[in-house]
Design an enzyme around this catalytic site. Structure first.
Site, short mmCIF file in Angstrom:
data_model
loop_
_atom_site.label_atom_id
_atom_site.label_comp_id
_atom_site.label_asym_id
_atom_site.label_seq_id
_atom_site.Cartn_x
_atom_site.Cartn_y
_atom_site.Cartn_z
CG LEU A 138 -1.88 1.18 1.36
CD1 LEU A 138 -2.85 1.24 0.18
CD2 LEU A 138 -2.64 1.10 2.68
CG ASP A 139 -0.61 4.72 -0.21
OD1 ASP A 139 -1.05 4.85 -1.37
OD2 ASP A 139 -1.31 4.85 0.80
CD GLU A 140 5.44 0.05 1.82
OE1 GLU A 140 6.20 -0.83 1.34
OE2 GLU A 140 5.05 0.06 2.99
#
EC number: 3.5.1.10
Length: 280
Positions: free
Chosen positions: A224-226
């Site tokens: 997530l969001d990486e």
């Protein structure tokens, strides 16, 4: 008589002496004009990156075969037409990023075809239909994450987009969904993560008295969001800003960062290597 075409050649390979000469000599052999050329060497990884915009009459298979014979083992190259790309935008309820993309696609700023907008809520239908673009509702109500993502992916596939843009789409994607569109999903989020996770991040930031707020556009991967970062920006705020002021300022940054990132991606300037991007 064949008409001239413009294409973009992108190359990633182990760095060696003479790579630029090898590639450009092959282009010359094929009577192709080099309109623009950019290259970069990552000395840490020993990798060479090159984006070459070409114009001429192409025999793709012969050109690529000649390149393969000249490049070192482990090279990756691709040749694609330059110009307009096709996207599908995913949305939930927030309009600022979507509205900005619709305006720029229609009135200048982004050379892109928006094939469709797909939402898990119907909130933004009227906005989208003002631009004569199809809007599809794929509701998540009563469905598991996997079931909903399957329906979303099938709806996207029907439009055969080059990229999928998450314009404040507020659902966490399953690994199965991401795997169907590798390095093709672009997301925008506020840069407070992971400092201010969950709901109401701007209110959390206000309570902490932050002095900058920003946004990050990135490719989506399983974490997530990486995913690999494409573009980031920040603006300064101070004690006079309310939480609502921060939210308005943050939305401006988000839409600007997303459109700037998308501009680079659509121009085939963004190379993904590992969890990093190289922009040429």
């Amino acid at each position: 008589m064949h008409s001239l075409q413009r294409k973009v050649l992108r190359t990633i390979c182990p760095d060696q002496k003479g790579l630029i000469a090898r590639i450009t000599n092959i282009c010359y052999k094929h009577e192709l004009n080099i309109v623009q050329n950019n290259e970069f060497v990552d000395h840490r990884t020993g990798r060479f990156f090159m984006r070459t915009e070409l114009e001429g009459i192409f025999n793709d298979s012969t050109l690529l075969a000649d390149l393969d014979s000249a490049l070192p083992e482990g090279s990756v190259r691709e040749l694609n037409p330059a110009g307009r790309r096709r996207i599908v935008i995913l949305v939930t309820k927030e309009a600022h990023c979507l509205g900005d993309l619709l305006m720029k696609a229609n009135y200048g700023g982004l050379d892109v075809e928006i094939a469709a907008v797909i939402g898990n809520h119907d909130t933004l239908r009227s906005l989208v239909e003002r631009f004569d673009i199809p809007f599809e509702l794929v509701s998540h109500e009563g469905l598991s994450r996997n079931e909903h993502d399957q329906k979303m992916a099938d709806a996207i596939d029907a439009y055969q987009p080059d990229y999928v843009v998450l314009a404040k789409y507020m659902r966490v994607l399953t690994p199965e969904f991401v795997a169907r569109f590798p390095n093709k999903i672009i997301n925008i989020h506020h840069s407070f993560l992971p400092a201010f996770i969950g709901a109401r991040p701007y209110h959390q930031a206000y309570e902490r008295g932050v002095k900058i707020i920003g946004a990050t556009a990135h490719y989506v991967n399983d974490n997530l969001d990486e995913g690999p970062i494409i573009m980031q920006d920040v603006i300064h705020v101070d004690h006079t800003y309310t939480a609502e002021d921060m939210m308005r300022a943050g939305r401006d940054v988000e839409k600007n960062v997303l459109s700037r990132a998308l501009y680079k991606v659509l121009a085939q300037r963004v190379f993904v290597y590992g969890n990093r991007t190289i922009i040429l």
